[in-house]
Scaffold this active site. Sequence first.
Site, PDB file in Angstrom:
ATOM      1  N   HIS A 185      -0.616  -2.904   6.921  1.00 41.39           N
ATOM      2  CA  HIS A 185       0.423  -1.873   6.779  1.00 41.39           C
ATOM      3  C   HIS A 185       1.715  -2.123   7.546  1.00 41.39           C
ATOM      4  O   HIS A 185       2.581  -1.248   7.566  1.00 41.39           O
ATOM      5  CB  HIS A 185      -0.122  -0.480   7.146  1.00 41.39           C
ATOM      6  CG  HIS A 185      -1.102   0.077   6.154  1.00 41.39           C
ATOM      7  ND1 HIS A 185      -1.516   1.383   6.175  1.00 41.39           N
ATOM      8  CD2 HIS A 185      -1.733  -0.496   5.100  1.00 41.39           C
ATOM      9  CE1 HIS A 185      -2.372   1.598   5.184  1.00 41.39           C
ATOM     10  NE2 HIS A 185      -2.526   0.456   4.524  1.00 41.39           N
ATOM     11  N   HIS A 235     -10.343   1.018   0.553  1.00 46.68           N
ATOM     12  CA  HIS A 235     -10.352   2.441   0.192  1.00 46.68           C
ATOM     13  C   HIS A 235     -10.458   2.668  -1.330  1.00 46.68           C
ATOM     14  O   HIS A 235     -10.231   3.785  -1.802  1.00 46.68           O
ATOM     15  CB  HIS A 235      -9.088   3.129   0.713  1.00 46.68           C
ATOM     16  CG  HIS A 235      -9.048   3.209   2.218  1.00 46.68           C
ATOM     17  ND1 HIS A 235      -9.959   3.949   2.940  1.00 46.68           N
ATOM     18  CD2 HIS A 235      -8.223   2.630   3.126  1.00 46.68           C
ATOM     19  CE1 HIS A 235      -9.692   3.821   4.238  1.00 46.68           C
ATOM     20  NE2 HIS A 235      -8.649   3.024   4.374  1.00 46.68           N
ATOM     21  N   ASP A 283       0.803  -1.230   0.000  1.00 44.08           N
ATOM     22  CA  ASP A 283       0.000   0.000   0.000  1.00 44.08           C
ATOM     23  C   ASP A 283       0.837   1.284   0.000  1.00 44.08           C
ATOM     24  O   ASP A 283       1.478   1.615   1.003  1.00 44.08           O
ATOM     25  CB  ASP A 283      -0.933   0.033   1.212  1.00 44.08           C
ATOM     26  CG  ASP A 283      -1.790  -1.219   1.357  1.00 44.08           C
ATOM     27  OD1 ASP A 283      -1.366  -2.287   0.878  1.00 44.08           O
ATOM     28  OD2 ASP A 283      -2.858  -1.134   1.972  1.00 44.08           O
TER      29      ASP A 283
HETATM   30 FE   FE2 Z   1      -4.001   0.159   3.046  1.00 39.63          FE
HETATM   31 FE   FE2 Z   2      -7.048  -1.328   3.448  1.00 38.29          FE
END
Ligand code: FE2
Ligand code: FE2
Length: 272
Positions: A180, A68, A8
Amino acid sequence: MRLLFIGDILGRAGRAVLLEHLPNLRRRWKLDFVVVNGENAAGGFGITEAICEDFLGVGADAITLGNHAFDQREALVFIERQPRLIRPANYPPGTPGRGANLIEAENGAKVLVVNMMGRVFMDALDDPFARIDHELTACPLGLVCDAAIVDFHAEATSEKQAFGHYIDGRVSLSVGTHTHVPTADARILSGGTGFITEVGMTGDYESVIGMDKEEPIRRFIRKLPSSRFEPAMGAATLCGVAVETGADGLARKIAPVRIGGRLAPTEPDFWK
Ligand SMILES: [Fe+2]
Ligand SMILES: [Fe+2]
């Protein structure tokens, strides 16, 4: 084939480290196919068409998303004309865009890219296990595609590991995203699929999962929002996983990648 998956991209700091390093990595490691998760690329929330073009321009072959995916409303429109942008496959029928696509690599090889979301501590989407069966049956590794990369975007480590084992032997790489923070378990599963529970974000780790740390700390203490979440702007670490596949499309080698920022650096030793 030589594959690289990058986790990400978090806001401007994440974009900067990707743009700085990806062209070099592509050349230096002779990469055949690169997938980047872009769900947090635009200020931490979603992706714009301009950012999408930037990523493809510096050497990404495909971009995956997650919860997202549609935070930037324009994505609902431009995803329809961008076949290299892949959103979770288990959104309800009628959701714009595609959850899987067969994409041609520079060397002519065909690579299946699938994005899927978990359901533990997340939105209750369609069953990811049933959905991946559908996608992999339609595009079997070694018959229709030369490599297959699945980005499983999920919160629970248990669900991420169960999913990896479920598709073991059917894809080249099953990579976890969304939490993350990279896990230290990159390995090849018994059936030949490269796996890591969580690849980690590409962002500033002097943060709370990529966001400027002050507001998250305040919210944990006061239980009230006092400002917006903003991406942390310090030097970012590029986090990824490098995989080399054999003639059957399964993984032969796997290693984590960490470049720049605050995490201890690491690179694959098999492409030197
Ligand atoms: Fe993310
Ligand atoms: Fe996510």
